[in-house]
Design an enzyme around this catalytic site. Structure first.
Site, PDB file in Angstrom:
ATOM      1  N   LYS A 180       0.828  -1.209   0.000  1.00 24.94           N
ATOM      2  CA  LYS A 180       0.000   0.000   0.000  1.00 24.94           C
ATOM      3  C   LYS A 180       0.869   1.269   0.000  1.00 24.94           C
ATOM      4  O   LYS A 180       2.093   1.180   0.014  1.00 24.94           O
ATOM      5  CB  LYS A 180      -0.941  -0.020   1.200  1.00 24.94           C
ATOM      6  CG  LYS A 180      -2.041  -1.090   1.067  1.00 24.94           C
ATOM      7  CD  LYS A 180      -2.917  -0.823  -0.143  1.00 24.94           C
ATOM      8  CE  LYS A 180      -4.144  -1.725  -0.207  1.00 24.94           C
ATOM      9  NZ  LYS A 180      -3.860  -3.140  -0.519  1.00 24.94           N
TER      10      LYS A 180
HETATM   11  C1  LIG Z   1      -9.773  -2.172  -1.878  1.00 28.99           C
HETATM   12  C2  LIG Z   1      -9.191  -2.943  -0.735  1.00 28.99           C
HETATM   13  N1  LIG Z   1      -9.926  -3.105   0.372  1.00 28.99           N
HETATM   14  C3  LIG Z   1      -9.450  -3.770   1.436  1.00 28.99           C
HETATM   15  C4  LIG Z   1      -8.196  -4.334   1.442  1.00 28.99           C
HETATM   16  C5  LIG Z   1      -7.764  -5.120   2.634  1.00 28.99           C
HETATM   17  O1  LIG Z   1      -6.578  -4.675   3.212  1.00 28.99           O
HETATM   18  P1  LIG Z   1      -5.546  -5.689   3.897  1.00 28.99           P
HETATM   19  O2  LIG Z   1      -4.823  -6.428   2.823  1.00 28.99           O
HETATM   20  O3  LIG Z   1      -4.641  -4.805   4.680  1.00 28.99           O
HETATM   21  O4  LIG Z   1      -6.332  -6.603   4.778  1.00 28.99           O
HETATM   22  C6  LIG Z   1      -7.385  -4.189   0.322  1.00 28.99           C
HETATM   23  C7  LIG Z   1      -6.038  -4.773   0.286  1.00 28.99           C
HETATM   24  O5  LIG Z   1      -5.545  -5.236  -0.703  1.00 28.99           O
HETATM   25  C8  LIG Z   1      -7.897  -3.479  -0.801  1.00 28.99           C
HETATM   26  O6  LIG Z   1      -7.164  -3.312  -1.895  1.00 28.99           O
END
Ligand SMILES: Cc1ncc(COP(=O)(O)O)c(C=O)c1O
Length: 374
Positions: A180
């Site tokens: 990210k």
């Molecule tokens: C649009 C979106 N929502 C939620 C998430 C969830 O985040 P995490 O991977 O930190 O659990 C991601 C992660 O890739 C995402 O791209």
């Protein structure tokens, strides 16, 4: 191979983490509070609750709404599966909505069509970092009685109406996973302007244990505690927060570099036959991924051809309404999402790219689409 995404960390992150390990307090503690303060200041947010993943952030935000069986949450079908799983885990019913072809953002007209008396939340996803129409959604939410739960996993650093995404809003969920805009290794956070929700989420992120802040932030292990609600094991640990604090200092530079690359792509790809760029204003958006739209029938071949040139590609994301586990929740056809997810192709965008990498990607894409047109 030039990767689509990659974390950019250095010895500073390791040194910061090392200090936490030396302190002997690895879990939730003062470093997490420091990270929350840094995020609060950057976003201009009233409260920030740091957790262990972006998925936990979304689930915690929805859990704080205390959904009842049958309560509906409208979510774009084209998003990461974490959104839909979180709705189910929070006891809600996902209702899939369409996205707009030009920018992959939630189609608010379709949201209006799908509102019912059971709609308790709507989850716009700030796709690629590009903010959804929050003004309209928030006004609609006020009028119709639903809460806007923003998935800002892609959008750390993006501006909205003169402030930052997360600076305002009832529940704004970020991710700090490895790729990210900043990483904490794994991590997430919910920003909120609501005092009661912030308090609930602080308790619920650590098993419903009350009064955790003053006991734990002092790095002293109080043995007396009270459990006053349901809760999860979602807190961010100190060693991840230490990485996040270093990354926060780097964020403005990261955002500038991401913008620079995205703008170069936009300029290079303008008018290429067989390829469409998304409509994004890079003066205000902190781009997380760079997606182009291509002819669905040729996407697989394009991906293979780019791989042969050393350029990795991906698909963000497969529409959720076609996932076997989510099919029972599909109530209406979703013709736009059906077509759109098959057209999207993600190309490399990250701060580890050199100018030469950027040129390699541009050359490979231009070469491919010029050839396709011939
Ligand atoms: C649009 C979106 N929502 C939620 C998430 C969830 O985040 P995490 O991977 O930190 O659990 C991601 C992660 O890739 C995402 O791209």
């Amino acid at each position: 191979m030039i990767a689509i995404s990659k974390p950019v960390t250095g010895p500073e992150e390791i040194a910061a983490m090392s200090k936490v390990f030396d302190s002997g307090w690895l879990g939730l503690g003062a470093t997490v509070q420091e990270f929350e303060e840094a995020l609060k200041a950057y976003l201009g947010a009233k409260h920030v609750v740091a957790v262990n993943t972006g998925t936990s952030a979304i689930h915690l935000a929805l859990a704080a709404l205390k959904l009842k069986p049958g309560d509906e949450v409208i979510v774009p079908s084209i998003t990461f599966g974490a959104c839909v799983q979180s709705i189910l885990q929070a006891g809600g019913t996902p209702v899939f909505a369409e996205s707009r072809a030009e920018d992959l953002l939630l189609d608010v007209d379709d949201v209006e069509r799908k509102l019912t008396s059971r709609t308790k939340a709507v989850m716009p996803v700030h796709y690629c970092g590009n903010p959804c129409d929050l003004e309209r959604l928030r006004a609609l939410g006020k009028a119709k009685g639903f809460v806007v739960v923003e998935d800002a996993a892609h959008a750390l650093g993006s501006d909205y109406k003169g402030g930052k995404i997360g600076g305002t809003g009832k529940l704004v969920c970020f991710s700090f996973d490895p790729i990210k805009n900043i990483t904490t290794g794994e991590g997430g956070a919910v920003a909120t302007d609501d005092d009661a929700l912030a308090e609930d989420m602080r308790r619920m992120r650590i098993l419903g244990i009350d009064k955790e802040t003053w006991r734990r932030y002092n790095n002293t292990r109080g043995y007396l505690y009270e459990i006053t609600s349901d809760g999860f094991r979602y807190h961010m640990p100190n060693f991840c927060a230490a990485v996040g604090l270093v990354q926060m200092k780097k964020l403005p530079g990261f955002v500038a570099r991401r913008r620079e690359i995205a703008k170069r792509y936009d300029a290079a790809f303008k008018g290429l036959p067989g390829l469409m760029t998304l409509t994004v204003d890079y003066a205000t958006v902190a781009p997380h991924i760079y997606i182009v739209r291509v002819d669905a029938a040729r996407r697989e071949a394009h991906m293979e051809a780019l791989k042969a040139k050393g350029v990795a590609t991906g698909v963000h994301y497969i529409a959720n309404h076609i996932q076997p586990y989510f099919k029972p929740f599909v109530r209406t056809p979703l013709p736009v999402a059906d077509r759109l997810w098959q057209e999207i192709m993600t190309i490399p965008l990250h701060c580890g790219m050199t100018d030469a990498d950027v040129e390699t990607v541009i050359g490979a894409v231009k070469g491919l689409f010029a050839r396709q047109a011939a």
